[in-house]
Design a protein around this motif. Structure first.
Motif, PDB file in Angstrom:
ATOM      1  N   ASN A 195      20.047 -69.685 -17.994  1.00  0.00           N
ATOM      2  CA  ASN A 195      19.009 -70.064 -18.916  1.00  0.00           C
ATOM      3  C   ASN A 195      17.804 -71.158 -18.134  1.00  0.00           C
ATOM      4  O   ASN A 195      16.910 -71.338 -18.876  1.00  0.00           O
ATOM      5  CB  ASN A 195      19.314 -70.079 -20.226  1.00  0.00           C
ATOM      6  N   SER A 196      18.326 -71.719 -17.237  1.00  0.00           N
ATOM      7  CA  SER A 196      17.441 -72.615 -16.546  1.00  0.00           C
ATOM      8  C   SER A 196      16.194 -72.093 -16.202  1.00  0.00           C
ATOM      9  O   SER A 196      14.955 -72.389 -16.366  1.00  0.00           O
ATOM     10  CB  SER A 196      17.791 -73.431 -15.131  1.00  0.00           C
ATOM     11  N   VAL A 197      16.282 -70.867 -16.022  1.00  0.00           N
ATOM     12  CA  VAL A 197      15.054 -69.957 -15.716  1.00  0.00           C
ATOM     13  C   VAL A 197      14.692 -68.816 -16.732  1.00  0.00           C
ATOM     14  O   VAL A 197      15.604 -68.367 -17.236  1.00  0.00           O
ATOM     15  CB  VAL A 197      15.372 -69.004 -14.204  1.00  0.00           C
ATOM     16  N   ARG A 198      13.469 -69.153 -17.138  1.00  0.00           N
ATOM     17  CA  ARG A 198      13.313 -67.958 -18.149  1.00  0.00           C
ATOM     18  C   ARG A 198      12.946 -66.768 -17.665  1.00  0.00           C
ATOM     19  O   ARG A 198      11.642 -66.422 -17.112  1.00  0.00           O
ATOM     20  CB  ARG A 198      12.107 -68.447 -18.997  1.00  0.00           C
ATOM     21  N   ALA A 199      13.796 -65.900 -17.439  1.00  0.00           N
ATOM     22  CA  ALA A 199      13.629 -64.550 -16.729  1.00  0.00           C
ATOM     23  C   ALA A 199      12.492 -63.590 -17.555  1.00  0.00           C
ATOM     24  O   ALA A 199      11.787 -62.854 -16.769  1.00  0.00           O
ATOM     25  CB  ALA A 199      15.142 -63.954 -16.858  1.00  0.00           C
ATOM     26  N   ARG A 200      12.544 -63.829 -18.965  1.00  0.00           N
ATOM     27  CA  ARG A 200      11.732 -62.773 -19.587  1.00  0.00           C
ATOM     28  C   ARG A 200      10.196 -63.121 -19.040  1.00  0.00           C
ATOM     29  O   ARG A 200       9.368 -62.188 -18.864  1.00  0.00           O
ATOM     30  CB  ARG A 200      11.931 -62.846 -20.928  1.00  0.00           C
ATOM     31  N   ALA A 201      10.074 -64.639 -19.132  1.00  0.00           N
ATOM     32  CA  ALA A 201       8.737 -65.016 -18.802  1.00  0.00           C
ATOM     33  C   ALA A 201       8.261 -64.466 -17.609  1.00  0.00           C
ATOM     34  O   ALA A 201       7.321 -64.159 -17.066  1.00  0.00           O
ATOM     35  CB  ALA A 201       8.592 -66.562 -19.119  1.00  0.00           C
ATOM     36  N   LEU A 202       9.232 -64.605 -16.501  1.00  0.00           N
ATOM     37  CA  LEU A 202       9.053 -64.522 -15.105  1.00  0.00           C
ATOM     38  C   LEU A 202       8.713 -62.939 -14.892  1.00  0.00           C
ATOM     39  O   LEU A 202       7.791 -62.691 -14.314  1.00  0.00           O
ATOM     40  CB  LEU A 202      10.332 -64.774 -14.496  1.00  0.00           C
ATOM     41  N   ILE A 203       9.592 -62.135 -15.734  1.00  0.00           N
ATOM     42  CA  ILE A 203       9.199 -60.675 -15.323  1.00  0.00           C
ATOM     43  C   ILE A 203       7.802 -60.391 -16.168  1.00  0.00           C
ATOM     44  O   ILE A 203       7.000 -59.601 -15.227  1.00  0.00           O
ATOM     45  CB  ILE A 203      10.233 -59.794 -16.347  1.00  0.00           C
ATOM     46  N   ALA A 204       7.376 -60.973 -17.055  1.00  0.00           N
ATOM     47  CA  ALA A 204       6.051 -60.783 -17.651  1.00  0.00           C
ATOM     48  C   ALA A 204       4.931 -61.240 -16.743  1.00  0.00           C
ATOM     49  O   ALA A 204       4.077 -60.621 -16.626  1.00  0.00           O
ATOM     50  CB  ALA A 204       6.036 -61.447 -19.117  1.00  0.00           C
ATOM     51  N   ALA A 205       5.209 -62.498 -15.968  1.00  0.00           N
ATOM     52  CA  ALA A 205       4.335 -62.912 -15.104  1.00  0.00           C
ATOM     53  C   ALA A 205       4.217 -62.071 -13.986  1.00  0.00           C
ATOM     54  O   ALA A 205       3.193 -61.840 -13.377  1.00  0.00           O
ATOM     55  CB  ALA A 205       4.724 -64.318 -14.739  1.00  0.00           C
TER      56      ALA A 205
END
Lengths: 287, 542, 657
Positions: C281-291
């Motif tokens: 969870n250091s990386v926000r995966a959902r936000a990344l996908i959205a981006a």
């Protein structure tokens, strides 16, 4: 003698509770009915002995364990026993079934305790006086026949020189006792018929000696029971109170409809207890 | 009030008429007693008076009630009818319901029922038992309840058909007192058919003696008694002891009908002395020499429910062999239980301690007797109160031979008939093809005894054998007992009927609250008792 | 007095309310513990739906590429790209297509790749890349290339070497440690990695993390060591810090799709057991996908960067890399391996088609020999599979999830079967191969393990291989003993106790205990079951053939209980035997009755019972789309039959065409 709650209200109450119990196998409903059943147990001055608890647990245990052995329905397999799959869902089903059984038993015992012979007669009332009369005579003659059967058995034993030894002998004796009992009851039925005739049976149109009045409490509680029942049914129809076991255990407990249904059932179970006069009357009857 | 004019009645299918040309008049408020030997037609006559219960058959003559003829289709709730068996007459399960039942039948409204049942309960002191279960009432209470629920209909006439035959004498007494109270306070007409004449004979207004379907004698009690005694009728044995004891045909006086009357007479003591002489003169079979003990119990405790008190409490009893021992006691003293313990018929739920020794064989009290192999001679035969519990076959003949088929076969032709004749049961031979339930009460008892005696027992236990018997039958029964005694059978008799006990018993024991208080020679026993004793002794005690 | 009664009554009601609420809440907690598989399937299905969304994007991108390349089908596109195999960034497309699970024939591409590999002077990176691509599409090691040789010392080669080592034949741990230490040595001060310089670069760091993921997957956490785990944690920390506000990533100042795709690949490269959630969870995966979604153009492809905030120009590399990333992450979400390149090689390398002496199959003799070959190779594959699986179990005991191993063996076995049947040179069989391969990938997608619901910390205890049959037996004995005790106690407390009841209880209890100890207990997750699956999917020997079977419970929105797959059966197997074998192999419970005459009736499969959905509902089976009229125990099959078990709602009318 004035009775506070009319018998028909009592009858309605028990029928509603047991019907809901048996239709919806939902754990929350079971818990509610268990809790109110135990409350009634206290009110009716019965003791909850260790024997009861052991028996209930034994029934639940045996049925829970037995169900997976006969049914392999379910999605989660725990292990295979002789080629048959033992699934968690089957265990859950067995447990639920046994719990429903135990709760229903509890409520049936409460029903038989509260519904005395007088009450059964009043449930039949004037409309069904024939049923009521038959019920009364059953209540009257059943103990009599039991005693008579005992006498017959003693007589036969005295004649034969002792109690029967072995299965065949016991069977033969029981057959003879049964025939004797039948003949005896038929013969003496004539006397009863004569007595009824002598007391004017059939002389005029029969009335019903009504000792209970529909008080405001009886009608009010009956209406409330009906409303609560309708609420539970509506909640169930609208998707609440669903306890699905197969294929996966999915028991709805958080939905709005579930809460409504559970609350309605809770109210339903506790309705007669709300009035302390009812409680007082029941306790007084059993002093 | 009631008039019977030339009534004759034949049951459908019967050979002889039950009633032949009966005519009588009953005035309102009269207490009429119908008596006569079994089969004389008392019950039939009573049923003629109650149209709902009139049996099917040919009927000539008419019955008029209050100037109106009664047909068989009429319904007359004004006439109440009480039958023999209290158990079968109670229809409902609660006392209040029993009372209300009659009124419900008549179509009375709830309010009226409530009032009426309340007031009759108050009058008859049934308030405490108003909510009680009818199963919990005793026989006498049940019979009283039947009368009350009949009276609640507002009866003007009460017909009673041997109402006390199934009751013990104490309950019967109470019942009669009650009847008298009713009659005194309400003036209802009572027609009572009875065998048991001791207490009630003197209180009636009129006695009608019937025999063979005809009225043989009618009139005041003393007069009828006089007629019977003078005529030497066999039925005179049924008359009260007081009448028979103090009667001598010489003085033109009518026989006494009650002890009070007798004691009021100026020459009472002389009569007593004369009676004593008469009794002493009668040949009395002395008890045989001590032949040993047949049954012996020592310190026996026995009870049914752990929580309820013991029925038999440290009971010790020795029953001599070859003699007849009568065990008497009040209700609830445990007489029937004692017999059952001796016979070994104990229920599953029981507790107790002690041993029973029967003819040398010892057995624990709580032990249930198991059936021995067929053919072995049964030691004990037990005749229970309700004889009909023994009947399981379709015909009388089958009933007799069931269970003893080998014996009958070995005995050859006519074994059964001979056996019956030996024991004085010859009357049964006419009924071989009938169903046991079709027999009369006395015949049923004969049948029961036959079944038991065929098994050749050494000990015979009798539990209230004389319930419902008339005096003639009692005497015959006493003779049978004497004969069996002579053959060496030990007989244990449990009864309420003290007169009968005195008649045939050699020894008597009193059972009180589970303990045997005294056991001695019968005549001495009854003579020593003051209250609980035979009518004869009461009459002779100064 | 009244007040007291009222108070007592109120307290009574309060007490009862409290009790009921307490019990209900307890029940709720009980429910959420999730003793039953797929309870609250919402969270699991959420993940599945996200995976579906990702795969949908991939398909959209692929259709753009197809249109752009002028290919009508994916196969055409693949064959078109074969011309440039190994030499262009279009390799990424191939990787993506393989990861998406498309049923395609990669033989042309593979052969082209093989030709390219004959290039005498490849760079390390090129060599590794080709080798790994070949592995990804299911083709084995190219002979003559040993992945251990390391010439370059740059970071890219180190990364690829790491991948290759992980994918290669089980090397000794020394090689693993050497490889991973080489990578760890290149860690910069801030925890990240770069091609040069001291500032960490997002793409490179992500790439290194992918290699770490492969190495971790190949060795297991224990063997990998604490240093590697620390490096992983640091790497993710860096990536987390570098994540833009909108969730995407920028490289040299420009927000681009490729960087985000690489980070997503890095996330997908680790399974949930490898790293803990706080690292992930250091990386926000959902936000990344959205981006990353924002880089998708209207036509379906992905742009490299946004112009004026809108994606307008599609870029091959961007599209291909995003496709890979999405496909890989989708696989991860479904619980299967999210690594682009497989780890763990098969036991023995087999040369692709063009290298083998080709003999045209003429007459029966060659068929016999080919059959014999298939027999032998089938046997070999089985042996190798058992070897491979035992090796795996010894080395991967740290992993709780056995799905990983299942997937690996399946991948390798499918590779085996593919290649072994290749040897018989039947083109039909290659299609079969790809179908089996694709089906295996789909298996992995469909056979979702109980993905733990958020916040629950139960171990899937029933899947734990440490539960042995004897433990189950002891548990059952304890249960039976407890019941006997309860019954005896109940009898003792009752009023009417008789010796008979005691005797009865003891007799029944003894019978139950004997039953427990005499009956056969098999655990679903035992090695025998894995063997069963692989045994079912092996190549047919003499007297055997393959049929296709599927179990369809026909519920909206739910995947089939058993997606269509090929199984090997013998001539005397009835449909019911096959069903029994298959369901036991794949962990599906069936409830059936065998009548006295021998007919079998299947009441329930996988929890779906007859009459559950109406009076006419139940299980029927169709053979070659024809509704069966007799019971399953009397129908025998022939080669190539398609058996479909379907849950009908009206006595079979709605399932037969």
């Amino acid at each position: 003698m004035r009775v506070y709650l009319h018998s028909r209200t009592w009858f309605l109450y028990f029928v509603m509770v047991i019907v809901i119990l048996m239709t919806f196998w939902h754990p929350v409903l079971l818990l509610i009915s268990l809790e109110s059943g135990l409350l009634w147990w206290r009110i009716l001055k019965r003791r909850l002995t260790a024997g009861h608890i052991f028996a209930a647990l034994a029934i639940i245990g045996v049925l829970t364990v037995a169900n997976p052995l006969i049914s392999s329905n379910g999605a989660t397999i725990l292990f295979y026993l002789n080629g048959r799959a033992i699934t968690t869902e089957a265990l859950a089903y067995g447990f639920l079934f046994a719990s429903v059984l135990v709760c229903t038993l509890l409520w049936c015992v409460i029903l038989s305790d509260v519904m005395t012979t007088d009450r059964w007669l009043n449930v039949c009332g004037r409309r069904f006086w024939r049923t009521g009369l038959v019920l009364t005579m059953v209540f009257r003659f059943f103990p009599l026949f039991s005693k008579q059967w005992q006498k017959i058995r003693e007589g036969q034993e005295a004649l034969e020189g002792g109690s029967p030894v072995g299965l065949k002998e016991t069977f033969r004796m029981t057959k003879r006792e049964l025939l004797c009992m039948l003949t005896w009851s038929l013969e003496h039925g004539f006397v009863t018929a004569d007595a009824m005739l002598a007391r004017g049976y059939g002389a005029a149109r029969r009335t019903f000696f009504n000792r209970e009045k529909y008080g405001a409490a009886s009608i009010g509680i009956a209406l409330a029971i009906a409303a609560a029942f309708a609420a539970v049914i509506t909640a169930a129809v609208n998707g609440g109170l669903e306890a699905q076991i197969y294929p996966y255990v999915r028991i709805h407990m958080d939905g709005c409809m579930d809460i409504v249904g559970s609350a309605a059932f809770f109210l339903l179970c506790h309705l007669p207890m709300i009035s302390h006069k009812v409680i007082r009357e029941e306790r007084r009857m059993r002093s | 009030m009631i008039q019977v004019e030339n009534m004759s009645f034949t049951y459908s299918g019967a050979a002889r008429p039950s009633l032949s040309d009966i005519s009588l008049k009953i005035a309102p408020g009269e207490f009429v007693l119908l008596c006569g030997p079994t089969g004389c037609g008392k019950s039939t006559l009573l049923r003629m008076l109650k149209p709902e219960l009139t049996p099917a058959g040919e009927r000539t003559g008419r019955v008029v009630y209050k100037d109106r003829e009664i047909g068989t289709e009429d319904r007359l709730p004004e006439i109440g009818f009480v039958m023999q068996m209290p158990e079968q007459q109670v229809v409902t399960d609660r006392v209040w319901h029993e009372l209300a039942f009659s009124l419900e039948n008549l179509g009375v409204t709830s309010d009226v029922i409530r009032r009426r049942s309340a007031e009759i309960a108050a009058y008859f002191d049934l308030e405490k038992s108003f909510e009680k279960d009818t199963n919990a009432l005793s026989g006498g209470e049940k019979q009283q309840l039947v009368v009350a629920s009949t009276m609640i209909m507002g009866c003007k006439v009460l017909l009673l058909d041997e109402p006390t035959s199934q009751l013990d004498p104490i309950a019967a007494n109470r019942f009669f007192l009650w009847l008298e109270q009713l009659r005194r306070e309400f003036g209802i007409t009572i027609v009572l058919a009875e065998h048991h004449l001791e207490e009630i004979y003197g209180e009636t207004d009129r006695v009608i003696y019937m025999d063979n379907g005809r009225i043989q004698a009618q009139g005041k009690p003393a007069q009828v008694a006089h007629d019977l005694l003078v005529g030497g009728d066999a039925f005179s044995a049924a008359l009260p002891t007081v009448s028979r004891l103090f009667y001598d045909g010489k003085s033109g006086r009518d026989p006494f009908v009650s002890l009070r009357e007798a004691k009021a007479a100026p020459d009472y003591e002389n009569l007593v002395a004369a009676a004593k002489v008469k009794i002493a003169g009668r040949e009395r079979v002395s008890a045989p020499a001590e032949a040993g003990t047949a049954v012996s119990l020592s310190n026996v405790n026995f009870g049914y429910d752990e929580s309820s008190p013991a029925v038999l409490n440290k009971l010790s009893l020795d029953i001599p062999a070859g003699a007849c021992t009568a065990i008497v006691g009040g209700n609830g003293s445990g007489k029937s239980t004692l017999l059952k313990v001796i016979a070994g018929i104990v229920p599953d739920k029981k507790y107790g301690a002690g041993k029973v020794k029967i003819l040398g064989e010892t057995r624990a009290v709580t032990e249930k007797k198991k059936k021995t192999t067929a053919g072995a001679r049964q030691k004990i035969a037990f005749l229970m109160q309700d004889v009909s519990t023994l009947f399981t076959e379709e015909t009388v003949y089958e009933e007799i031979v069931s269970g003893v088929k080998e014996k009958v076969a070995a005995g050859g032709e006519g074994f059964v008939e001979n056996f019956l004749r030996e024991n004085g049961f010859a009357a049964l031979t006419d009924h071989f093809k009938q169903h046991p339930y079709d027999l009369s009460g006395g015949e049923q008892q004969m049948l029961g005894l036959t079944k038991l005696l065929l098994r050749d027992p050494q000990i015979l236990l009798l539990d209230e054998p004389t319930k419902g018997m008339d005096a003639v039958a009692k005497e015959e029964f006493a003779a049978l007992i004497a004969k069996k005694k002579a053959n060496g059978m030990t007989i244990i008799l449990v009864t309420h009927d003290l007169d009968f006990a005195e008649l045939c018993a050699d020894y008597a024991a009193m059972l009180f609250r589970g303990e045997i208080l005294s056991k001695e020679r019968a005549d001495r026993f009854f003579a020593d008792n003051v209250f609980y004793t035979t009518h004869k002794n009461r009459a002779l005690n100064l | 007095m009244q007040n007291k009664m009222r108070r007592r009554r109120h307290s009574l009601i309060m007490w009862s309310l409290a009790v009921v609420l307490l019990l209900a809440s307890f029940f709720d907690a009980f429910n959420s513990v999730g003793l039953s598989r797929r309870v609250f399937a919402d969270t699991a299905s959420e993940r599945v739906s996200t995976a579906e969304q990702l795969l949908a994007r991939c398909r959209e991108a692929l259709s753009w590429k197809m249109k752009a390349a002028g290919a009508a089908t994916e196969q055409e596109l693949l064959d078109a790209m074969a011309a440039r195999a190994g030499r262009s960034p279009e390799d990424w497309y191939v990787l993506a297509m393989a990861k998406m699970g498309l049923k395609l024939d990669y033989s042309k591409y593979a052969n082209a790749l093989f030709e390219v590999c004959k290039d005498p002077e490849p760079t390390d990176v090129e060599q590794y890349r080709r080798y790994l691509t070949a592995r990804a599409i299911g083709y084995e090691d190219i002979p003559g290339t040993a992945p251990e040789k390391l010439k370059d010392k740059g970071i890219m080669s180190a990364i690829y070497r790491g991948y290759a080592v992980a994918a290669g034949r089980a090397p000794s741990s020394f090689v693993y440690s050497e490889t991973q230490n080489a990578l760890i040595a290149l860690k910069l001060a801030d925890g990240g990695y770069a091609l040069m310089g001291e500032t960490s670069d997002v793409d490179v760091t992500a790439f290194v993390l992918q290699a770490y993921g492969a190495l971790l997957g190949a060795q297991g956490k224990n063997a990998a060591g604490a240093e590697l785990m620390a490096a992983v944690r640091d790497g993710f920390a860096v990536l987390g810090k570098r994540q833009s506000a909108d969730g995407g990533y920028a490289s040299f100042g420009t927000a681009n799709a490729e960087s985000g795709a690489m980070v997503l690949l890095a996330l997908a490269a680790f399974s949930d057991e490898d790293i803990s959630s706080d690292v992930r969870n250091s990386v926000r995966a959902r936000a990344l996908i959205a981006a990353t979604d924002r880089f998708q153009t209207a036509k379906g492809g992905f742009a490299h960067a946004l112009s004026d905030g809108v994606a307008s120009m599609e870029n091959d590399l961007a599209t291909a890399q995003v496709m890979c990333a999405y496909a890989a992450y989708a696989s991860y979400l479904k619980g299967t391996s999210g690594r682009l390149y497989p780890v763990k090689a098969a036991a023995e390398p087999v040369v692709p088609t063009t290298q083998r002496p080709t003999e045209k199959p003429t007459g029966s003799s060659t068929e016999e020999t080919t059959q014999k070959q298939t027999e032998e190779s089938a046997e070999e594959t089985i042996q190798k599979q058992t070897e491979a699986s035992t090796e795996e179990t010894t080395e991967e005991t740290a992993e709780v999830s056995t799905e990983e191993t299942k997937e690996e063996t399946r991948e390798s076995s499918s590779a085996e079967t593919i290649v072994s049947t290749e040897a018989s040179t039947a083109s039909t069989e290659t299609t079969e191969n790809s179908s089996t391969k694709s089906t295996t990938i789909e298996d992995l997608n469909e056979n979702t393990p109980s993905a733990p619901t958020e916040g629950s910390d139960i171990e899937k205890s029933e899947d734990d291989s440490s539960t042995s049959a004897s433990t189950v037996r002891w548990i059952m004995t304890a249960v039976v003993a407890g019941l006997i005790l309860l019954a005896l106690l109940a009898n003792t407390c009752s009023k009417r106790r008789s010796k008979m009841t005691y005797a009865l209880i003891l007799v029944l209890g003894a019978a139950a205990l004997i039953f427990v100890w005499v009956s056969k207990i098999t655990l679903p997750e035992q090695a025998t079951q894995k063997q069963q699956q692989t045994y079912l999917e092996r190549l047919p020997a003499q007297g055997e053939f393959r049929i296709e079977i599927c179990i369809d419970q026909r519920v909206e929105g739910e995947e089939m209980l058993l997606t269509p797959r090929l199984v090997t059966v013998s001539e005397d197997d009835t449909v019911f035997d096959i069903l029994q074998r298959v369901t036991m192999a794949y962990g599906i419970a069936i409830d059936y009755t065998k009548s006295m005459v021998g007919t079998v009736y299947v009441r329930a499969i996988g929890g779906h019972a007859e009459f559950d959905r109406g009076a006419g509902s139940g299980w029927v089976f169709l053979v070659n789309d024809a509704l069966a009229t007799t019971d399953a125990g009397s129908v025998k099959l022939s080669a190539g039959d398609v058996v479909r078990w379907a849950y009908t709602l009206d006595l079979g009318k709605d399932v037969s065409p």
